[in-house]
Design an enzyme around this catalytic site. Structure first.
Site: not given
Length: 297
Positions: A145, A169, A236, A239, A262, A271
């Protein structure tokens, strides 16, 4: 206990136990405040009251309604865990159906052109050009990210192992493999960067790091020079290209989830849109029963 106190305890739990960032906590606080405007004290609301939120919030976008309801579900789960309530009324909350937007993509050829130009511009070993190449190789080669990339410290780059220590995150840490191309670009950048700086990509200031906004600008400027529409390029997007091209190459979805950091594999599953024909062919080629005759004939 007053509803305000319970809300603050809930937010404190998110910060301490889940490592929620300040922006996340602010968003949860706004969602609880919005519920309070309709319900009074959300902590004591029953099922019919929660069901009424669908009507009260009918003007919201589906994604905003889903976020508010998610915050309330977690709040009621917290109240049950803390023994404040014996029941969890969150089943009555609206359940809007939202469709995840497909990520914008760059074709392999466009990414190759992008990287080729970045490599070409390092011919004079200008530090800015070497830095941009390293940034690109990590975005596309490791799927970081933008916030993870710009905040990398020098200590996160072991010199004797092909991995980065990344803080994602919620403060979650993970190990991210670095390609041989990215390692080569990093070595060039480490030799060119300002010595003594804490961050791998320091800003022009005394102690900060390159900002996400500046990273965004650098990529769009390079895209224009490479003949690619700048509006199609962002950190992004690279990514997404990393994830999509790995999946096209046969990467396992669970492995991809770990690489991307994730928390929920449902986020990674977006994806799988990339090449449905290839995925069908992969099942036909790799399944244990592939190629076996139908014995019923």
């Amino acid at each position: 206990m007053a509803g305000d106190d319970l809300a603050e305890r809930f937010l404190a739990m998110l910060a301490v136990e889940r490592g929620a960032a300040a922006n996340t906590l602010s968003a949860y606080r706004r969602d609880l405040d919005a519920a309070r405007e309709v319900l009074g004290d959300p902590a004591s609301a029953d099922g019919p009251a929660l069901a009424s939120l669908g009507k009260a919030w009918e003007g919201l976008a589906a994604s905003s309604l889903a976020r508010r309801c998610s915050a309330l579900r977690q709040f009621y789960g917290f109240l049950v865990d803390e023994g404040v309530r014996d029941d969890d009324p969150s089943g009555a909350l609206p359940r809007p159906r939202i469709r995840r937007p497909l990520p914008r993509l760059l074709a392999r050829e466009e990414v190759e052109r992008f990287l080729a130009l970045a490599e070409e511009e390092t011919a004079g070993e200008r530090p800015e050009a070497v830095r941009l190449l390293a940034l690109l190789e990590l975005l596309y080669g490791s799927g970081l990210r933008a916030s993870e990339l710009v905040s990398l410290t020098v200590a996160a780059v072991p010199r004797d192992a092909p991995f980065l220590h990344v803080t994602g995150k919620g403060g979650q840490q993970r190990m991210v493999p670095v390609s041989s191309r990215a390692r080569a670009a990093l070595s060039r950048w480490l030799a060119a960067r300002r010595s003594g700086a804490k961050f791998l990509f320091p800003s022009s200031g005394a102690s900060g790091h390159l900002t996400r906004v500046r990273l965004f600008q650098l990529l769009r400027e390079l895209a224009a020079r490479a003949g690619i529409d700048p509006t199609r390029v962002s950190p992004h997007v690279l990514r997404h290209a990393f994830a999509t091209h790995l999946l096209e190459g046969g990467a396992d979805l669970r492995v991809l989830q770990l690489l991307l950091g994730h928390a929920d594999i449902a986020t990674t599953q977006i994806y799988t849109h990339v090449d449905s024909a290839r995925l069908v062919a992969l099942v036909n080629a790799r399944h244990p029963l592939a190629g076996k005759r139908d014995h019923g004939k």
